[in-house]
Design a protein around this motif. Structure first.
Motif, mmCIF file in Angstrom:
data_model
loop_
_atom_site.group_PDB
_atom_site.id
_atom_site.type_symbol
_atom_site.label_atom_id
_atom_site.label_comp_id
_atom_site.label_asym_id
_atom_site.label_seq_id
_atom_site.Cartn_x
_atom_site.Cartn_y
_atom_site.Cartn_z
ATOM 1 N N GLU A 88 0.850 -1.207 0.000
ATOM 2 C CA GLU A 88 0.000 0.000 0.000
ATOM 3 C C GLU A 88 0.882 1.251 0.000
ATOM 4 O OE1 GLU A 88 -2.800 -0.822 -0.714
ATOM 5 O OE2 GLU A 88 -3.527 -2.511 0.450
ATOM 6 N N LYS A 119 -9.312 14.802 0.326
ATOM 7 C CA LYS A 119 -9.967 13.651 0.938
ATOM 8 C C LYS A 119 -9.146 12.379 0.772
ATOM 9 C CE LYS A 119 -14.741 15.192 0.131
ATOM 10 N NZ LYS A 119 -14.591 16.398 -0.699
ATOM 11 N N ALA A 145 -11.876 -1.974 -4.487
ATOM 12 C CA ALA A 145 -10.812 -1.157 -5.119
ATOM 13 C C ALA A 145 -10.484 -1.707 -6.511
ATOM 14 C CB ALA A 145 -9.571 -1.127 -4.231
HETATM 15 N N1 3HC Z 1 -14.530 8.503 0.121
HETATM 16 C C1 3HC Z 1 -14.104 9.783 0.210
HETATM 17 N N2 3HC Z 1 -14.448 10.716 -0.707
HETATM 18 C C2 3HC Z 1 -15.227 10.313 -1.736
HETATM 19 C C3 3HC Z 1 -15.669 9.003 -1.882
HETATM 20 C C4 3HC Z 1 -15.293 8.078 -0.892
HETATM 21 N N3 3HC Z 1 -15.691 6.814 -0.913
HETATM 22 N N4 3HC Z 1 -16.417 8.922 -2.998
HETATM 23 C C5 3HC Z 1 -16.455 10.153 -3.524
HETATM 24 N N5 3HC Z 1 -15.749 10.991 -2.755
HETATM 25 C C6 3HC Z 1 -15.569 12.418 -2.941
HETATM 26 C C7 3HC Z 1 -14.862 12.740 -4.241
HETATM 27 O O1 3HC Z 1 -13.454 12.675 -4.074
HETATM 28 C C8 3HC Z 1 -15.369 14.145 -4.495
HETATM 29 O O2 3HC Z 1 -14.724 15.031 -3.598
HETATM 30 P P1 3HC Z 1 -13.981 16.382 -4.096
HETATM 31 O O3 3HC Z 1 -14.936 17.067 -5.021
HETATM 32 O O4 3HC Z 1 -13.667 17.122 -2.853
HETATM 33 O O5 3HC Z 1 -12.756 15.902 -4.786
HETATM 34 C C9 3HC Z 1 -16.809 14.068 -4.016
HETATM 35 O O6 3HC Z 1 -16.853 13.008 -3.079
HETATM 36 C C10 3HC Z 1 -17.823 13.860 -5.117
HETATM 37 O O7 3HC Z 1 -17.730 12.548 -5.674
HETATM 38 P P2 3HC Z 1 -17.657 12.244 -7.250
HETATM 39 O O8 3HC Z 1 -18.350 10.963 -7.514
HETATM 40 O O9 3HC Z 1 -18.124 13.423 -8.024
HETATM 41 O O10 3HC Z 1 -16.069 12.129 -7.390
HETATM 42 P P3 3HC Z 1 -15.193 11.308 -8.426
HETATM 43 O O11 3HC Z 1 -15.707 11.461 -9.813
HETATM 44 O O12 3HC Z 1 -13.782 11.672 -8.157
HETATM 45 O O13 3HC Z 1 -15.459 9.775 -8.023
HETATM 46 C C11 3HC Z 1 -14.208 8.025 -6.914
HETATM 47 C C12 3HC Z 1 -15.096 9.261 -6.747
HETATM 48 C C13 3HC Z 1 -15.012 6.914 -7.542
HETATM 49 C C14 3HC Z 1 -13.719 7.595 -5.548
HETATM 50 C C15 3HC Z 1 -13.028 8.409 -7.834
HETATM 51 O O14 3HC Z 1 -12.333 9.505 -7.317
HETATM 52 C C16 3HC Z 1 -12.038 7.306 -8.079
HETATM 53 O O15 3HC Z 1 -12.284 6.387 -8.848
HETATM 54 N N6 3HC Z 1 -10.847 7.411 -7.450
HETATM 55 C C17 3HC Z 1 -9.736 6.532 -7.708
HETATM 56 C C18 3HC Z 1 -9.785 5.350 -6.845
HETATM 57 C C19 3HC Z 1 -9.690 5.689 -5.393
HETATM 58 O O16 3HC Z 1 -9.535 6.813 -4.996
HETATM 59 N N7 3HC Z 1 -9.786 4.694 -4.578
HETATM 60 C C20 3HC Z 1 -9.692 4.851 -3.190
HETATM 61 C C21 3HC Z 1 -10.173 3.573 -2.680
HETATM 62 S S1 3HC Z 1 -9.135 2.871 -1.510
HETATM 63 C C22 3HC Z 1 -7.779 2.283 -2.267
HETATM 64 O O17 3HC Z 1 -7.635 2.344 -3.424
HETATM 65 C C23 3HC Z 1 -6.753 1.658 -1.374
HETATM 66 C C24 3HC Z 1 -6.666 0.174 -1.560
HETATM 67 O O18 3HC Z 1 -5.551 -0.268 -0.879
HETATM 68 C C25 3HC Z 1 -7.840 -0.550 -1.037
#
Ligand code: 3HC
Length: 327
Positions: A88, A119, A145
């Motif tokens: 990670e 965030k 994820a």
């Molecule tokens: N947790 C925290 N914030 C979240 C969220 C969540 N589960 N889902 C959405 N949000 C936030 C977004 O970041 C956005 O905030 P911002 O405007 O301040 O940036 C707001 O809520 C509105 O959401 P949207 O759907 O419009 O945002 P996105 O189009 O960015 O979609 C997402 C959200 C699907 C999480 C996208 O950002 C994404 O695919 N991100 C890449 C993957 C990711 O971040 N994964 C994290 C998961 S954990 C991980 O990967 C670790 C592994 O080891 C398990």
């Protein structure tokens, strides 16, 4: 007659239009946008926002699992968990590097994380209460994820897409170790089975929240999909994840905690119960069970690591001087 400044402005506008057309054509043709290519400011900003959120999730996600390293029930389990937590950290590094290619340094992003201006995934604000939580995180959290991230391997921005290829391979290993751990518990003593079921009961709904708000409330989805950063909407991926998990839960001998979960023949997918979006919003606002603990621990780790960063830059500086002297 146009002044020189107006003529320049016009030339710039023509260039701008040409660049924009080239960018749109590259995205439409599924070509990759690379760091030196022209890109709209808003495309750059949305990538930095998403990649930063992703990178922060990777490094904050180390905390709930690291909590169990000292208490893993066997040397084998301990070695696996340590490797996973290290993975990670590595994912965080690839992602911060991908953000650097967009002109945003790691220091700036970490500062935004530490001051609550960016965030990280809501999922990591829940506590890991028992050993079975390590299995549930692997199966459900890493499983969610992967569902979200495999399509990101086809993201239009090259460095992010390439980072995701390796990350997804490692996440698959994480998912399988979680599944295997839960299977061992589920087939173990009645107490172990109950512990596995309790972990799944607590992690199921927060895992569904990982996919983000429902499509009609997702601020960024439409534009990110038009730019081919995201390939699927939040709800589409969430549904795909539920369809994947249902047969896996059956094989595990565990129940998903949703009385409304059922197969819909007509839709060709599972229907599921209402997600508690109030809880999701609260966690995002900082009011989840562990938000404060996670960020405090993160800041502390950063401060305690200051000497490592100083030593590394001093070493790199010395290396550069020696290299320059030799040249
Ligand atoms: N947790 C925290 N914030 C979240 C969220 C969540 N589960 N889902 C959405 N949000 C936030 C977004 O970041 C956005 O905030 P911002 O405007 O301040 O940036 C707001 O809520 C509105 O959401 P949207 O759907 O419009 O945002 P996105 O189009 O960015 O979609 C997402 C959200 C699907 C999480 C996208 O950002 C994404 O695919 N991100 C890449 C993957 C990711 O971040 N994964 C994290 C998961 S954990 C991980 O990967 C670790 C592994 O080891 C398990």
């Amino acid at each position: 007659m146009a002044t020189a400044a107006q003529a320049y402005d016009r030339e710039d506008a023509v260039d701008q239009d040409a660049y924009e057309r080239a960018f749109d054509a590259a995205v439409a043709a599924d070509e990759r946008i690379e760091p030196r290519d022209w890109m709209p400011d808003a495309y750059r900003a949305t990538l930095v926002r998403q990649i930063a959120q992703h990178a922060h999730s990777e490094i904050i996600g180390m905390q709930p699992e690291a909590n169990w390293i000292t208490r893993a029930p066997s040397l084998r389990r301990k070695a696996i968990l340590m490797a996973k937590v290290q993975d990670e950290a590595g994912h965080g590094l690839y992602l911060y590097s991908a953000a650097e290619t967009l002109g945003t340094g790691r220091d700036e992003l970490l500062d935004k994380l530490h001051t609550g201006r960016q965030k990280y995934s809501s999922i990591f604000n829940y506590p890991t209460l028992t050993w079975a939580d390590v299995g549930a995180i692997g199966w459900l959290v890493d499983g969610a994820a992967i569902t979200n991230q495999v399509p990101l391997c086809r993201c239009s921005y090259g460095p992010y897409a390439r980072a995701m290829v390796r990350i997804c391979k490692e996440e698959s290993f994480h998912q399988r170790q979680g599944y295997e751990l839960l299977l061992a518990l589920s087939k173990g003593t009645p107490e172990q089975h109950a512990m596995a079921q309790d972990a799944v009961d607590r992690w199921w709904w927060p895992s569904l929240m990982m996919f983000g708000p429902p499509d009609d409330e997702s601020a960024h989805s439409a534009q990110s999909m038009a730019w081919k950063i995201k390939r699927h909407s939040n709800d589409e991926l969430r549904r795909r994840f539920v369809d994947i998990c249902v047969p896996q839960a059956e094989s595990l001998g565990l129940t998903l905690p949703d009385p409304d979960l059922k197969w819909n023949e007509e839709l060709g997918r599972h229907e599921f119960g209402e997600i508690d979006w109030t809880e999701f919003k609260n966690v995002l606002k900082g009011n989840g069970p562990c938000n404060e603990q996670r960020i405090t621990q993160r800041r502390q780790a950063h401060d305690e690591g200051a000497w490592v960063r100083e030593a590394a830059s001093a070493y790199a500086g010395k290396h550069t001087e020696t290299g320059a002297a030799r040249a």
